[in-house]
Every structure is written in structure tokens, then in C-alpha cells.
Design an enzyme around this catalytic site. Structure first.
Site, PDB file in Angstrom:
ATOM      1  N   CYS A  45       2.667   9.429 -25.464  1.00 40.28           N
ATOM      2  CA  CYS A  45       2.238   8.023 -25.568  1.00 40.28           C
ATOM      3  C   CYS A  45       3.445   7.096 -25.617  1.00 40.28           C
ATOM      4  O   CYS A  45       3.410   5.989 -25.048  1.00 40.28           O
ATOM      5  CB  CYS A  45       1.411   7.815 -26.837  1.00 40.28           C
TER       6      CYS A  45
HETATM    7  C1  BEZ Z   1       1.414  12.764 -27.109  1.00 41.36           C
HETATM    8  O1  BEZ Z   1       1.207  11.573 -26.897  1.00 41.36           O
HETATM    9  O2  BEZ Z   1       2.518  13.231 -27.012  1.00 41.36           O
HETATM   10  C2  BEZ Z   1       0.283  13.671 -27.464  1.00 41.36           C
HETATM   11  C3  BEZ Z   1      -0.788  13.179 -28.183  1.00 41.36           C
HETATM   12  C4  BEZ Z   1      -1.810  14.037 -28.538  1.00 41.36           C
HETATM   13  C5  BEZ Z   1      -1.757  15.372 -28.151  1.00 41.36           C
HETATM   14  C6  BEZ Z   1      -0.687  15.841 -27.400  1.00 41.36           C
HETATM   15  C7  BEZ Z   1       0.335  14.982 -27.052  1.00 41.36           C
END
Ligand code: BEZ
Length: 210
Positions: A45
């Protein structure tokens, strides 16, 4: 039932990093991109938000407002924004909705309980100035989205709205487009005086004039 293309994007009130908004009023006459991310302070994100913020001039050029969402509280959004600026070299320059009670996430079907009970999936909605949903995309939490592709779809939709054209596989702005099948050849000659190539009666290619 899940939101579908052509549906009116549901209106809502929400707290965002740029104050309280009523979604339809915030959109005004603009196009909109509403996208969810699973959680604050997560790596994928972080990269998505930094990159999307870098694209702001591209969205503005197309008359598009961008807004993010996660089910985390505002205080987390503010704290995380500092990390995004530090690591991605770009501050977040669009509002992020805080949706801790999952009101908006539920309205837009962003929680898929068999994937995760608590986190939103990576949804994207493109909304046109009539508030109609023109694209929905759902990505898994572990896969960062391609926001250049979102811009490409907006270019295609805006072209289609201006002219009776559709866009072929892997189309990029400036490429030839496809004359929609409902336009007969006689009308096509008038609409596209620059001329078109008919590979088949149903497959006619033209260089768009704008
Ligand atoms: C991420 O944004 O890195 C992420 C969020 C939830 C699960 C896996 C990755």
C-alpha cells in the site's frame, strides 16, 4: 448484490484526511477514482499511495479526483502519510477516507470475507461525472495495482464518450481506435473524414482526431 458497471456510485459521508466529505458533493462535476487498500503501515500500500500521488498531474489533466480508503482511523492515516513521503519521495496529495466502522467498505463491497474478514481487498472504482460506475477492479492484498492502467482506462472511456469509438487490445492514446459496430459505413465516412481501414466489415480502424 455487488456494484456493477452502470450503477450509480453510492453516496456517503465520511471523515477523510482533508476533512469530512459527502462523496457526491466532493466529486462535483469531475470524474473520480475511489480505491481501497487493505491496511495502513503495510508495504505494498505504501508504494501504491506514493505512486498514485506522483500521478496527480495526470489525473488532473483528465478532470479526475482521486480518493483512497482503508478501515484504519484518521490518526493512522496521518502518521503513515509521513512514512509514505519519506520512503516514496512523494507526499500523499489526495484525501484518504478513514472507515473504521466499515460503512463505506460495506457499501462498495470492498470486504470479501473469504479473503479476509477485516481487511479490504484492493478495489478500484472509476466514476464518471454522472456518478455512474464505469470500471470496477478487484486485486488481492498481495498484488500492487498498476495505476498507469487506470489512467489508460480513463483515456479510453473519455475517448469513447467523445466519439463513437472503442479501443483495441493494449491500446495507448495516439493509437488507432475501433469504430463501434452500431455506426454504419455511410455515417462513419461523415464522422471520420480522415478515413478508416476496414479489415472486416465489423473491424474498422481509425486514427482519432483528438
Ligand atoms: C501490503 O500492503 O503490503 C499488504 C497488505 C495486506 C496483506 C499483504 C500485503
Amino acid at each position: 448484490m455487488a456494484l456493477q458497471l452502470g450503477d450509480i456510485a453510492p453516496d456517503f459521508e465520511a471523515e477523510t484526511t482533508e476533512g469530512k466529505i459527502r462523496f457526491h458533493d466532493w466529486l462535483g462535476e469531475s470524474w473520480g477514482v475511489l480505491f481501497s487498500h487493505p491496511k495502513d503501515y503495510t508495504p505494498v500500500c505504501t508504494t501504491e499511495l506514493g505512486y498514485t500521488a506522483k500521478l496527480k498531474p495526470q489525473f488532473e489533466k483528465r478532470g479526475v479526483k482521486v480518493i483512497g480508503l482503508s478501515v484504519d482511523p484518521l490518526a493512522d492515516h496521518y502518521g503513515w502519510s509521513k512514512d509514505i513521503e519519506e520512503t516514496q519521495g512523494q507526499a500523499v496529495n489526495f484525501p484518504m477516507i478513514a472507515d473504521p466502522d466499515r460503512k463505506v467498505a460495506s457499501l462498495y463491497g470492498m470486504i470479501h470475507p473469504n479473503a479476509s474478514d477485516t481487511l479490504t481487498v484492493r478495489s478500484v472504482f472509476i466514476i464518471d461525472p454522472q456518478k455512474k460506475i464505469r470500471l470496477t477492479v478487484t486485486y488481492p492484498a498481495s498484488t500492487g495495482r498498476n495505476f498507469d492502467e487506470i489512467l489508460r482506462v480513463i483515456d479510453s472511456l473519455q475517448l469513447t464518450d467523445r466519439q463513437k469509438l472503442a479501443t483495441p487490445v493494449n491500446w495507448r492514446p495516439g493509437d488507432e481506435a475501433i469504430i463501434v459496430p452500431t455506426v454504419k459505413d455511410e455515417e462513419a465516412k461523415k464522422l471520420f473524414p480522415q478515413g478508416f481501414k476496414a479489415l472486416k466489415p465489423y473491424l474498422r480502424l481509425v486514427k482519432p482526431s483528438d
